[in-house]
Each structure stands twice: as structure tokens, then as C-alpha cells.
Design an enzyme around this catalytic site. Structure first.
Site, PDB file in Angstrom:
ATOM      1  N   GLU A  37       0.700 -25.835  -2.746  1.00 61.96           N
ATOM      2  CA  GLU A  37       0.707 -24.885  -3.021  1.00 61.96           C
ATOM      3  C   GLU A  37       1.415 -25.141  -4.228  1.00 61.96           C
ATOM      4  O   GLU A  37       3.027 -24.767  -4.493  1.00 61.96           O
ATOM      5  CB  GLU A  37       1.324 -24.005  -2.062  1.00 61.96           C
ATOM      6  CG  GLU A  37       0.079 -23.605  -0.609  1.00 61.96           C
ATOM      7  CD  GLU A  37       1.048 -22.732   0.224  1.00 61.96           C
ATOM      8  OE1 GLU A  37       2.688 -23.138   0.617  1.00 61.96           O
ATOM      9  OE2 GLU A  37       0.329 -21.629   0.944  1.00 61.96           O
ATOM     10  N   ASP A  56      -3.672 -21.284   8.603  1.00 64.54           N
ATOM     11  CA  ASP A  56      -2.106 -20.891   8.311  1.00 64.54           C
ATOM     12  C   ASP A  56      -1.283 -20.618   9.169  1.00 64.54           C
ATOM     13  O   ASP A  56      -1.173 -19.081   8.776  1.00 64.54           O
ATOM     14  CB  ASP A  56      -1.871 -20.679   6.724  1.00 64.54           C
ATOM     15  CG  ASP A  56      -0.377 -20.674   6.686  1.00 64.54           C
ATOM     16  OD1 ASP A  56       0.256 -21.446   7.248  1.00 64.54           O
ATOM     17  OD2 ASP A  56      -0.141 -20.240   5.770  1.00 64.54           O
ATOM     18  N   GLU A  67       5.914 -15.344  11.173  1.00 70.82           N
ATOM     19  CA  GLU A  67       5.131 -14.658   9.083  1.00 70.82           C
ATOM     20  C   GLU A  67       4.255 -13.746   9.675  1.00 70.82           C
ATOM     21  O   GLU A  67       3.728 -12.576   8.562  1.00 70.82           O
ATOM     22  CB  GLU A  67       4.821 -16.320   8.685  1.00 70.82           C
ATOM     23  CG  GLU A  67       4.416 -15.842   7.059  1.00 70.82           C
ATOM     24  CD  GLU A  67       4.514 -17.111   6.194  1.00 70.82           C
ATOM     25  OE1 GLU A  67       4.584 -17.930   7.054  1.00 70.82           O
ATOM     26  OE2 GLU A  67       3.159 -16.853   5.390  1.00 70.82           O
TER      27      GLU A  67
HETATM   28  C1  GCU Z   1       2.433 -20.432   4.799  1.00 66.57           C
HETATM   29  C2  GCU Z   1       4.068 -19.907   3.785  1.00 66.57           C
HETATM   30  C3  GCU Z   1       4.586 -20.010   2.599  1.00 66.57           C
HETATM   31  C4  GCU Z   1       4.651 -21.426   3.255  1.00 66.57           C
HETATM   32  C5  GCU Z   1       3.915 -22.974   3.669  1.00 66.57           C
HETATM   33  C6  GCU Z   1       3.426 -24.083   3.864  1.00 66.57           C
HETATM   34  O1  GCU Z   1       1.683 -20.916   3.182  1.00 66.57           O
HETATM   35  O2  GCU Z   1       3.492 -18.217   3.395  1.00 66.57           O
HETATM   36  O3  GCU Z   1       5.975 -19.749   2.939  1.00 66.57           O
HETATM   37  O4  GCU Z   1       5.517 -22.548   2.371  1.00 66.57           O
HETATM   38  O5  GCU Z   1       3.442 -21.674   4.514  1.00 66.57           O
HETATM   39  O6  GCU Z   1       3.795 -23.947   4.837  1.00 66.57           O
HETATM   40  O7  GCU Z   1       4.423 -25.109   3.490  1.00 66.57           O
END
Ligand code: GCU
Length: 719
Positions: free
Chosen positions: A306, A380, A408
Site C-alpha cells: 500500500e 483484509d 474497521e
Molecule cells: C487495511 C487498512 C489500512 C492499513 C492496512 C494494513 O488496509 O485499511 O488502514 O494500513 O490494512 O494492515 O497495513
């Protein structure tokens, strides 16, 4: 008569106590049952502590606080046996009395953190011994003894042998340095970085107490989307101040390491893990951390995920990156928890497969002090996912579990969802990695593949809200995580029961009703959000509320249509051989179980199969009708939750009663919102009517799609 009066007075006193949830499960309100009080008071008259240490001091203080609250006792401490009724705390090294009891056989198997509690006689005087090999074991034993009293257990002939099955039991705080919390729904971060190290918020001690009471022994205080500033000298001083608070409670501090830190704060031209200058920068940096925090635990790293930097920016592997840090941490006994949460929009492969594909190649290539931290499911933290294929898939590598305690994808801190059943579903799943009975929990406790380095991480749901977790029942998820990290074979029911007794009431009918409510809550939530194996259909970015219509975003793997694949024919992601074959990453027995449309358990149906709207389900209904049925049943069940809770009026304190009542009303409203949005949206593909008997959604699909929430809490920071 006198004792009745005392109890009445105690009640009047405690009724005046504001019941705001701050005390968590460590409430210590007076025990009302007079017989029980007498029974305990006779057994617990004074404390024998022959040596002090910071950890023993904590245990002593806690025991005094608890017995004072629960039984109205003013416990005195001595170092000799005077009369019957002694509580003796210590290790064979700290206590001559304990050494004389020849507990070697009992203590041998308990390791550094286990404890033994036993009723015995010393010099003919009846007493209760809480012994461990190390001070921290004694602290855990003390909390256990307190719990037995809080839950009205019989102590007469007590004999307990208890030791954790998992070594590293760690909360992961996704807390930013500006005190915002990524995916945090309980206020701002507990860590007041601005005032640290000089101001020590008393709350840090209560945080440590709560964790120690359930055996949590590590805290990663910074977000996985990390900021390199935390590794600079001024921040390390602040980290050291927190570590000093946590130490007596057996809690080590950990940080997240930003992979590009050598460039960002070290002024280096590169962060290539094979560059000797980069390696020596990390070595120096890590040595510096240990000067501040001699028992620093190590790092959690999110790399090449990400948008986070990582070794692949330099064409190096995850093993190259992890091993560089591991090498520098090893002389100090530090560890690396390298996350397997990696996926790339540019890779033309089912997101569910990507982590396995990358890490499978690296099995056995990590240094001894590295664990690979794997989320429970391959996508996730969805309301329901099958277990991640990396469990059982990396036999030569220690794997630590990552659960998400913060909700979440489960209604934030507004919905009452007891998560132990979700955690257990994963822990109890059979990977068949070494034949039948290769449960995920055996991967995690190291027994399946013979690893001594073991761990379980939970993404914390804690913030600076007065009640810590936002929802009074969200506290049970922090609690369950700790209990399962200690012993993953505990049942959701047993954990709920002890939590309810400590948090709300020991009255049988309250315990029974609340247990039913908690145990049903997760399945109810799955039904109104993502029934039958649906997943990742929530609101864009903030993840609040339904968003099955999300499409055309910069990343396909962040849309909903990518996952549900609804079309005129049907709905669901074909992950069998005819589709992405993500199922091929599991053992043959698992493939067999989920592979055929006929055998696949319905709760995973649309995770693994693309299924016709007319497909006949076990209930005899068509898939479309069943989907509607589940959504309506889910929302209706929240009504049942409301009714059950309403019966608690007068049986639990008024403050928490009204708070939960209001939150359940929101939960109902949001369950109906999920139901209406999803049913209307999927109807555009099925082109079938909502079955008779179900009320029509109040608003149009356009209306639901138009809702915007730019200020939903817990959003990912944009820097
Ligand atoms: C999810 C979450 C993110 C977080 C990511 C992670 O995608 O929405 O906010 O950073 O998990 O576990 O790194």
C-alpha cells in the site's frame, strides 16, 4: 448484622461511583454474597512477600486494591507466616518459604511466564501460594487469583498450573505521532508524544495493568504506516519513558520501522538493504535504541505494501529487508515481525493469492529472529474470511498471527460485535499442512512445525475515550485477544463468561443473557454486512457503511466490484480451478472441502465460487432469495439484540445500560442501511423481486449511493 450494614454502605458508596467503563474488567466492586465474602476473607488474611522488586510491587498493589474493593479488606504485608490465611507471593529465588515447598516439579514446565497457585500448609498454617519462576509469572498468577475472586470461584483447595502457549502476545497500535489513530474509533492515541518524556499520564499505568491482567507482554506503539521520526533521538527519549512505565508489568515496547528511514532521517542516498552503509546505519540506530530501552522488543515492518517503502524498491526481497534488521537486532535479543500483508494493483493476479506467492518462495530464508506476521485471512480483516493459506504454507518459517481488534470492517466502535468467535474460527481451522489436525493454532503456537519463536498480534481498539474502546462491549475484544494469545484453545464462551462476570455482573441470568447476545453478535453482523462469503463491499476509503457499488477507482483491488463480481448470471469470486485458483494454495483436503459448489460450506460460498442467482441453497431457496433472507435476518436479529439488552435494565448500572442501548439503536439503523443498500444494488443484477413478506427498502438505490462521509473517523492519513 454488622456485615450486612457494611455491605449496604459499600453499595451506597459504589452506586455513587460513576460507571463510565474506565475500570474495564478490573472493577473490584464489593462482592454482595455474604457467604462468599466470609469464605474469601478467611482464606485471604494477609500477604507474605519476602523480597521486593518493581514487578512484585505492582502485584502487591493490585492485590491490595482488589481485595480492598471486593472484600473490604486492608491487607497487610509481612515476610513471615503468622497465622492461617496467608497469600504467599514469590519465586523460589525471592522466597525462602516457596523454596522450602519443593515446587520444582510444578514450576519446571511453566517457563518464565507461567504460574502455579495452590492451597497448602506452611508450618501447619493454611495458606495460598502464588509462585512462578520469574517475577512476571507471579504477577500473572496474582491477576489470575484476583479473577477467580471476581468471578466467585472456590479457592478452598485451589490448584492451578498455567503457562502461556504463545511467546509474544502483542498489541499493535496504529497510532500516529500527531495522536490520530488509523482505523481507531475510540478517540485519539493514548500516547501524548508532545508531553513525553516529562509528563507521564497516569493512564499509561492503567493501560499496563489491563494488559498484564490478560498476559499481553508487548506493545507496538506506532502505526504500521510508519513515520521515521520515531527513530530520532528526541522520540527515543519519549519511547524510553513509556518503556519504563511498562517494564514492571512485563510489557516490552516495540516500534514500527520505516524502511526508508536511512534516507529520511539518516541523510543517506539509498535505503538498499544490501548496501553496507545502510546496514551499518541500521546497526548504529538499533544500538542507539537499546541505549535508551535496554529491553526493546524489536520492529514490526510494513514494507512494499500500500505504498510503503521496502526492499523491493531496490530489487531486493522481503528476506533481504527483514534479515538486515534482524541481524542488527539479534545481539540485543530483538525480533522482527515482517508483515505479509502485501499486494500490488500492478500484479495481474487475484489479490487473495499475492502474499502467498511472494512469501512461499522465501520459506526458510529468514534469520532466526524473524517472524512473518500474517493477517487471519488472505484479504483484509473482513467480517468473514477463510484462513490465510500462509498458515501451514511456510513450514520453515515462524509465523505470527495478526488479528484486528479494532472494528474497521465491523461497524467501528458503534456495533456490538464480540470477536472471539471470529478469532477462534481462524485458530481452529484445519490447514491439513501435516495431515488432519494441523490447526492454525498449532502453527501459531509453534507445535506444528517445531518453532520456538511464536507470536500473536492484535491491532488495538484503544484510544483516549474514557472507556478506552468506544463501546463498552468492545472492551471484550481487547480482553479476548489477550486470553486467546495466552491460550488459543480457550472457548469463546468461556472467555465471554469471565469477562461478563468481571465487567457487568455475576448474576446467573445476566451472565446467561449477555453471553447469548455476545456469542450471536458476530454471525448477525456477517448476515447484515457480508453474508454467504461476500467480502470487501464497504464504503470507499473510510470503510464506513455499505458500498457494493464502488468501482472505477485508481486501484481495482480497492473497489467492491472486484470482489463480488455480480453480473446477470450470478455473484461471487470464482477462486477454484476454473477461476483464479486461489484455492490451489491450500492443502488438497482444504481444496476438496471448498472446491465443489455442492460441498462448499455456505458461509464461504461466494468467496470461492461464482454462483447462479437460481442456484438451490440448502434451505431450498434460490441463491437470490437466500441472500435477501440473510440480509433481512441479520437486520432483524439486531432487534433481538436490542430486546435482550433492554431486559438488562436495572440489572446492570444505568450509565452503561443507556450507552449500550443508544449504540444498539444506531447498530439497528446501520444494519437496515447495509441491508437495503446491498439488496437494492444486487437486485440490479439478479433482476428478481425481494421475496414476499420482506418490507421494501425505504429509500432508492440512488439515495444510498449518494451518501458521503468525508469526516468518518479513523481514516488513513494522507501524508
Ligand atoms: C487495511 C487498512 C489500512 C492499513 C492496512 C494494513 O488496509 O485499511 O488502514 O494500513 O490494512 O494492515 O497495513
Amino acid at each position: 448484622m454488622k456485615s450486612v450494614l457494611i455491605i449496604i454502605l459499600l453499595f451506597i458508596f459504589s452506586a455513587g461511583h460513576s460507571e463510565d467503563g474506565y475500570r474495564l474488567w478490573l472493577r473490584y466492586d464489593p462482592i454482595s454474597d455474604v457467604t462468599k465474602r466470609k469464605e474469601y476473607a478467611a482464606l485471604l488474611k494477609y500477604l507474605v512477600l519476602e523480597q521486593t522488586s518493581p514487578t512484585f510491587n505492582v502485584a502487591e498493589k493490585e492485590l491490595k486494591l482488589a481485595l480492598n474493593g471486593l472484600l473490604g479488606l486492608n491487607l497487610t504485608t509481612t515476610n513471615v507466616i503468622q497465622e492461617a490465611g496467608a497469600i504467599i507471593l514469590g519465586t523460589p529465588a525471592s522466597s525462602k518459604i516457596i523454596a522450602s515447598l519443593n515446587l520444582h516439579d510444578k514450576l519446571r514446565s511453566l517457563g518464565d511466564e507461567g504460574f502455579s497457585i495452590l492451597a497448602t500448609s506452611v508450618k501447619g498454617k493454611k495458606c495460598i501460594v502464588v509462585a512462578g519462576n520469574k517475577d512476571v509469572g507471579v504477577l500473572y498468577g496474582t491477576f489470575h487469583l484476583i479473577k477467580l475472586i471476581q468471578t466467585y470461584q472456590v479457592l478452598q483447595n485451589i490448584y492451578v498450573q498455567n503457562t502461556p502457549r504463545i511467546k509474544h502476545r502483542i498489541l499493535n497500535h496504529w497510532d500516529n505521532l500527531d495522536r490520530t489513530v488509523e482505523r481507531g474509533y475510540a478517540g485519539f492515541s493514548l500516547w501524548d508524544w508532545h508531553k513525553l518524556p516529562d509528563y507521564i499520564d497516569p493512564r499509561y499505568y492503567d493501560y499496563a495493568r489491563a494488559n498484564a491482567s490478560i498476559g499481553i507482554n508487548g506493545s507496538v506503539v506506532t502505526n504500521v504506516n510508519s513515520n521515521a521520526q520515531i527513530l530520532t533521538e528526541p522520540y527515543l527519549q519519549k519511547v524510553a519513558a513509556l518503556a519504563n512505565v511498562f517494564r514492571p508489568y512485563g510489557i516490552k515496547i516495540y516500534l514500527t520501522a520505516r524502511f526508508s528511514a536511512p534516507r529520511e532521517i539518516g541523510g543517506m542516498p539509498t535505503a538498499d538493504p544490501l548496501d553496507p552503509n545502510v546496514r551499518s546505519w541500521w546497526k548504529k540506530k538499533i544500538d542507539e535504541i537499546y541505549q535508551h530501552v535496554p529491553d526493546f522488543g524489536g520492529f514490526v515492518v510494513k514494507a512494499n505494501s500500500e505504498g510503503q517503502p521496502g526492499p523491493q524498491n531496490y530489487k531486493r526481497s522481503h528476506a533481504d529487508g527483514a534479515n538486515m534488521l534482524a541481524e542488527a537486532l539479534a545481539p540485543h535479543n530483538g525480533i522482527v515481525m515482517w508483515r505479509a500483508f502485501v499486494y500490488d494493483n500492478e500484479v495481474p493476479e487475484d489479490r487473495a493469492k499475492q502474499a502467498f506467492n511472494e512469501f512461499k518462495l522465501l520459506d526458510g530464508k529468514f534469520n532466526k529472529n524473524v517472524m512473518i506476521q500474517v493477517k487471519n485471512g488472505p484479504i483484509d480483516f473482513q467480517p468473514r474470511e477463510p484462513f490465510h493459506p500462509l498458515f501451514g504454507g511456510l513450514p520453515q518459517t515462524p509465523i505470527n498471527m495478526e488479528f484486528q481488534i479494532t472494528q474497521e470492517y465491523l461497524g467501528y466502535a458503534t456495533h456490538l460485535v464480540y470477536l472471539a468467535p471470529l478469532f477462534k474460527e481462524c485458530l481452529d481451522a484445519d490447514t491439513y499442512a501435516s495431515g488432519k489436525g494441523s490447526y492454525v493454532y498449532k502453527v501459531i503456537d509453534g507445535s506444528l512445525h517445531g518453532h520456538a519463536l511464536t507470536g500473536m498480534a492484535g491491532v488495538a481498539n484503544i484510544g483516549n475515550d474514557r472507556n478506552w474502546c468506544g463501546h463498552p462491549f468492545a472492551q471484550s475484544n481487547w480482553y479476548s485477544f489477550g486470553r486467546l494469545a495466552w491460550n488459543p484453545t480457550l472457548t469463546s464462551e468461556a472467555i465471554a463468561e469471565e469477562w461478563i462476570r468481571m465487567t457487568f455482573s455475576n448474576e446467573q441470568d445476566v451472565v446467561k443473557s449477555l453471553k447469548e447476545l455476545m456469542l450471536a453478535s458476530r454471525e448477525i453482523t456477517v448476515n447484515y454486512m457480508t453474508p454467504l462469503g461476500l467480502h470487501h463491499i464497504m464504503g470507499w476509503d473510510h470503510h464506513y457503511g455499505p458500498g457494493p457499488w464502488i468501482k472505477d477507482k485508481p486501484r481495482a483491488d480497492w473497489t467492491s466490484v472486484y470482489y463480488h463480481k455480480a453480473d446477470d448470471f450470478g455473484i461471487g469470486f470464482d477462486r477454484t480451478k476454473t477461476g483464479s485458483n486461489a484455492l490451489g494454495q491450500y492443502a488438497p483436503e482444504v481444496q476438496e472441502k471448498y472446491g465443489s459448489l455442492k460441498n462448499c460450506p455456505e458461509e464461504y460460498l461466494l468467496w470461492f465460487h461464482h454462483v447462479s442467482w437460481d442456484h438451490k441453497m440448502k434451505s431450498g431457496r434460490s441463491l437470490w432469495d437466500e441472500l435477501c433472507h440473510r440480509y433481512y435476518q441479520g437486520a432483524d436479529s439486531v432487534k433481538w439484540m436490542q430486546d435482550s439488552w433492554n431486559k438488562m435494565e436495572g440489572k446492570v448500572d444505568h450509565e452503561r445500560f443507556s450507552q449500550v442501548k443508544s449504540l444498539l439503536a444506531i447498530q439497528y439503523k446501520e444494519a437496515v442501511w447495509w441491508r437495503n443498500s446491498c439488496v437494492l444494488y444486487f437486485q440490479t443484477f439478479s433482476k428478481k423481486d425481494i421475496p414476499p413478506g420482506f418490507e421494501k427498502p425505504e429509500k432508492s438505490l440512488n439515495y444510498y449511493e449518494s451518501l458521503q462521509f468525508p469526516f468518518a473517523p479513523g481514516i488513513r492519513p494522507k501524508w
